[in-house]
Motif scaffolding. Structure first.
Motif, PDB file in Angstrom:
ATOM      1  N   SER A   1      34.507 -11.194 -42.230  1.00  0.00           N
ATOM      2  CA  SER A   1      34.771  -9.786 -41.940  1.00  0.00           C
ATOM      3  C   SER A   1      34.060  -8.911 -42.957  1.00  0.00           C
ATOM      4  O   SER A   1      33.851  -9.327 -44.101  1.00  0.00           O
TER       5      SER A   1
ATOM      6  N   ALA B   1      34.613  -4.999 -44.120  1.00  0.00           N
ATOM      7  CA  ALA B   1      35.346  -3.733 -44.017  1.00  0.00           C
ATOM      8  C   ALA B   1      34.523  -2.631 -44.662  1.00  0.00           C
ATOM      9  O   ALA B   1      34.145  -2.741 -45.833  1.00  0.00           O
TER      10      ALA B   1
ATOM     11  N   SER C   1      33.733   1.542 -45.571  1.00  0.00           N
ATOM     12  CA  SER C   1      34.326   2.854 -45.829  1.00  0.00           C
ATOM     13  C   SER C   1      33.301   3.752 -46.493  1.00  0.00           C
ATOM     14  O   SER C   1      32.272   3.271 -46.993  1.00  0.00           O
TER      15      SER C   1
ATOM     16  N   ASP D   1      34.160  -3.590 -34.620  1.00  0.00           N
ATOM     17  CA  ASP D   1      35.291  -2.826 -34.125  1.00  0.00           C
ATOM     18  C   ASP D   1      35.222  -1.458 -34.800  1.00  0.00           C
ATOM     19  O   ASP D   1      35.626  -1.316 -35.968  1.00  0.00           O
ATOM     20  N   ASN D   2      34.694  -0.487 -34.102  1.00  0.00           N
ATOM     21  CA  ASN D   2      34.495   0.828 -34.706  1.00  0.00           C
ATOM     22  C   ASN D   2      35.828   1.516 -35.044  1.00  0.00           C
ATOM     23  O   ASN D   2      35.891   2.316 -35.973  1.00  0.00           O
ATOM     24  N   ALA D   3      36.880   1.192 -34.312  1.00  0.00           N
ATOM     25  CA  ALA D   3      38.187   1.779 -34.599  1.00  0.00           C
ATOM     26  C   ALA D   3      38.717   1.298 -35.947  1.00  0.00           C
ATOM     27  O   ALA D   3      39.489   1.999 -36.606  1.00  0.00           O
ATOM     28  N   LYS D   4      38.303   0.101 -36.347  1.00  0.00           N
ATOM     29  CA  LYS D   4      38.755  -0.480 -37.618  1.00  0.00           C
ATOM     30  C   LYS D   4      37.684  -0.424 -38.701  1.00  0.00           C
ATOM     31  O   LYS D   4      37.885  -0.937 -39.801  1.00  0.00           O
ATOM     32  N   ASN D   5      36.530   0.170 -38.373  1.00  0.00           N
ATOM     33  CA  ASN D   5      35.422   0.222 -39.341  1.00  0.00           C
ATOM     34  C   ASN D   5      35.102  -1.161 -39.898  1.00  0.00           C
ATOM     35  O   ASN D   5      34.889  -1.333 -41.109  1.00  0.00           O
ATOM     36  N   THR D   6      35.057  -2.134 -39.020  1.00  0.00           N
ATOM     37  CA  THR D   6      34.886  -3.516 -39.447  1.00  0.00           C
ATOM     38  C   THR D   6      33.876  -4.242 -38.567  1.00  0.00           C
ATOM     39  O   THR D   6      33.865  -4.066 -37.345  1.00  0.00           O
TER      40      THR D   6
ATOM     41  N   TYR E   1      32.235  -8.229 -37.843  1.00  0.00           N
ATOM     42  CA  TYR E   1      32.619  -9.636 -37.960  1.00  0.00           C
ATOM     43  C   TYR E   1      31.411 -10.535 -37.726  1.00  0.00           C
ATOM     44  O   TYR E   1      30.441 -10.155 -37.061  1.00  0.00           O
TER      45      TYR E   1
END
Length: 120
Positions: free
Chosen positions: A21, A23, A25, A72-77, A79
């Motif tokens: 993953s 993450a 920010s 996953d753009n909603a989670k800014n992540t 994989y």
């Protein structure tokens, strides 16, 4: 401040699987392509995969059929699913903000990495 934090690495036996993953920010994640690169011991950086802003995925030939990138753009992540791991996949895996060229040429675009070790 841009931050990229990789996780999910570890020790796995040949033939095993891992999911890495990344993450993100400090920037608008959905506006940027994202890339995975890796560096094996004693070797240079190697491009692994890039996923575009509209989910177009590109993958290095040697990893096709084994690795899958997603975001996953909603989670800014982002994989990276690693299947059928081989000893040659042992490396530090880095995620990067940007395309494959930025990832390989600009160290500031990359996170700190997560170690994947494939060994019996």
């Amino acid at each position: 401040e841009v931050q990229l934090v990789e996780s999910g690495g570890g020790l796995v036996q040949p033939g095993g699987s891992l999911t890495l993953s990344c993450a993100a920010s400090g920037f608008t994640f959905s506006n940027y392509p994202m890339t995975w690169v890796r560096q094996a011991p004693g070797k240079g950086l190697e491009w692994v995969s890039t996923i575009s802003t509209n989910n177009i995925k590109t993958l290095a030939d040697s990893m096709k059929g084994r690795f899958t990138v997603s975001r996953d753009n909603a989670k800014n992540t982002m994989y990276l699913r690693l299947n059928s791991l081989q000893t040659e996949d042992t490396a530090m895996y880095y995620c990067a903000k940007g395309d494959k060229y930025t990832a390989q040429l600009d160290p500031s675009s990359r996170g700190q990495g997560t170690q994947v070790t494939v060994s019996s």
